[in-house]
Write an enzyme that holds these catalytic residues in place. Structure first.
Site, PDB file in Angstrom:
ATOM      1  N   ASP A  56       0.843  -1.148   0.044  1.00 15.77           N
ATOM      2  CA  ASP A  56       0.047   0.095  -0.012  1.00 15.77           C
ATOM      3  C   ASP A  56       0.869   1.197   0.033  1.00 15.77           C
ATOM      4  OD1 ASP A  56      -2.851   1.637   0.780  1.00 15.77           O
ATOM      5  OD2 ASP A  56      -1.281   2.339   2.121  1.00 15.77           O
ATOM      6  N   TYR A  61       2.621  10.438   0.209  1.00 14.11           N
ATOM      7  CA  TYR A  61       3.991   9.990   1.051  1.00 14.11           C
ATOM      8  C   TYR A  61       5.259  10.484   0.230  1.00 14.11           C
ATOM      9  CZ  TYR A  61       0.330   6.586   2.645  1.00 14.11           C
ATOM     10  OH  TYR A  61      -0.945   6.000   3.351  1.00 14.11           O
ATOM     11  N   TYR A 216      -4.883   0.761   8.908  1.00 10.52           N
ATOM     12  CA  TYR A 216      -3.457   1.227   8.767  1.00 10.52           C
ATOM     13  C   TYR A 216      -3.087   1.825  10.235  1.00 10.52           C
ATOM     14  CZ  TYR A 216      -5.536   5.999   8.684  1.00 10.52           C
ATOM     15  OH  TYR A 216      -6.006   7.507   9.057  1.00 10.52           O
ATOM     16  N   SER A 218      -1.526  -0.207  12.013  1.00 10.65           N
ATOM     17  CA  SER A 218      -1.831  -1.375  13.046  1.00 10.65           C
ATOM     18  C   SER A 218      -1.038  -1.500  14.043  1.00 10.65           C
ATOM     19  CB  SER A 218      -1.822  -2.486  11.937  1.00 10.65           C
ATOM     20  OG  SER A 218      -2.527  -2.487  10.862  1.00 10.65           O
ATOM     21  N   GLY A 292       3.974  -0.919   8.834  1.00 14.38           N
ATOM     22  CA  GLY A 292       5.139  -0.303   8.045  1.00 14.38           C
ATOM     23  C   GLY A 292       6.439  -1.187   8.298  1.00 14.38           C
ATOM     24  N   GLN A 298      12.515  -5.331   9.984  1.00 14.72           N
ATOM     25  CA  GLN A 298      11.294  -5.090  10.342  1.00 14.72           C
ATOM     26  C   GLN A 298      10.172  -5.802   9.327  1.00 14.72           C
ATOM     27  OE1 GLN A 298      11.180  -0.839  10.341  1.00 14.72           O
ATOM     28  NE2 GLN A 298      12.391  -0.620  12.276  1.00 14.72           N
TER      29      GLN A 298
END
Length: 331
Positions: A56, A61, A216, A218, A292, A298
């Site tokens: 997404d 951005y 989003y 989250s 993210g 990550q």
């Protein structure tokens, strides 16, 4: 576990994607203290390699930067990705409703047909693709009727430039108007253990009408990773620097929550962050959880959460801990 075990459909579109998706707001750098491009591209590619298919992004951005990085990252592997991006925050025109300034220049909320057709071509170019799987109105435009906006989106779908239609940051009235068109597949809204307001507002409407929900933030912009300690400092234009959501008091509450769910994490050989994601995608009405990632580590950690099978008792235990520890979390 089968590669399709954690795939879910976007509304009635027939398009299926991984329940855990990669959100790229931070990768764009804007309001996140900048970005490191090579690390960002590596994070996107590591997400795909680890089984995340839903990516997404949005023009806003970094004013196109996140889309460009996504485009570079998915080159040669477009067929492995369900690509979502957005429209409605514009800086090429001053039509619509002024929202904020970026580098001293105005950004408007505008969802007129002319802007939507302009924006989709810009996004296709930056992303290096001929179609967008899921196209989302980023913020709602009070100057353009939703029916007019949807007419334009349906036309783009008929042209094959988009595969499904979404809306983000909607009110209940907005959602009802989108549903009334019969063409809405999904909404994208902030939802996490720390932000559960849509459970009593938007989620019931979505469940009743077969509308999917992408959550989003989250991980609450990193707060729920368990890695934002009392000594963590944010710099530059990172919005968390002055956000009361990241107050010391809130960080202490989250630390207590992490301690409460630690035994469950240990039982699954998982991190608390992974348990948070696993809980989120199992909440009634939540179809996809966007998380993210700014580096490979990550990205892999987030993807691994899809493999965690929480029992009903574990979900109940986590929910009780959330209610106990985060009920007074400051906004």
């Amino acid at each position: 576990m089968s590669p399709d075990a954690n795939k879910r459909e976007i509304g009635a579109s027939g398009i299926k994607a991984s329940a855990i998706g990669l959100g790229t707001w931070a990768i764009g750098g804007w309001m996140w203290g900048g970005t490191e491009e090579s690390e960002s591209i590596a994070a996107i590619q590591a997400s795909i390699d680890a089984g995340i298919t839903l990516i997404d992004t949005a023009p806003a951005y970094g004013q196109g930067l996140a889309e460009e990085l996504v485009g570079r990252a998915i080159k040669g592997r477009r067929d492995k990705v369900v690509l979502a991006t957005k429209c409605g925050l514009v800086w090429h025109t001053t039509k619509g409703h002024h929202f904020f300034d970026y580098d001293g220049k105005p950004v408007h909320r505008y969802l007129g047909r002319d802007a939507i057709f302009y924006e989709v071509e810009q996004s296709l170019r930056r992303l290096g693709t001929d179609h967008i799987d899921h196209y989302i109105t980023h913020w709602q435009d009070p100057t353009t009727p939703i029916a007019e906006t949807m007419d334009a989106l349906v036309e783009l779908k008929q042209q094959g430039k988009i595969g499904s239609i979404g809306a983000s940051n909607v009110s209940e009235a907005d959602l009802k108007a989108y549903i009334a068109t019969g063409a809405l597949d999904a909404i994208q809204e902030e939802y996490s253990m720390a932000r559960r307001g849509i459970e009593s507002t938007l989620l019931p409407l979505c469940r009743e009408n077969g509308v999917s929900v992408l959550s989003y933030s989250s991980l609450s912009r990193g707060l729920l990773t368990g890695k934002v300690g009392a000594d963590r400092e944010f710099s530059g234009d990172d919005q968390r620097r002055t956000d009361p959501h990241f107050s010391l008091d809130n960080r202490e509450k989250v630390a207590r929550l992490m301690a409460d769910i630690a035994p469950i994490a240990e039982a699954h050989s998982a991190t608390p962050s992974q348990v948070v994601i696993a809980w989120t995608i199992r909440q009634p009405g939540i179809t996809f959880a966007l998380c993210g990632a700014r580096n490979v580590s990550q990205a892999r950690e987030n993807a691994r959460a899809a493999e965690i099978e929480l029992s009903p008792d574990e979900i109940s235990t986590i929910s009780e801990a959330v209610a106990r520890q985060l009920v007074q979390l400051a906004a």
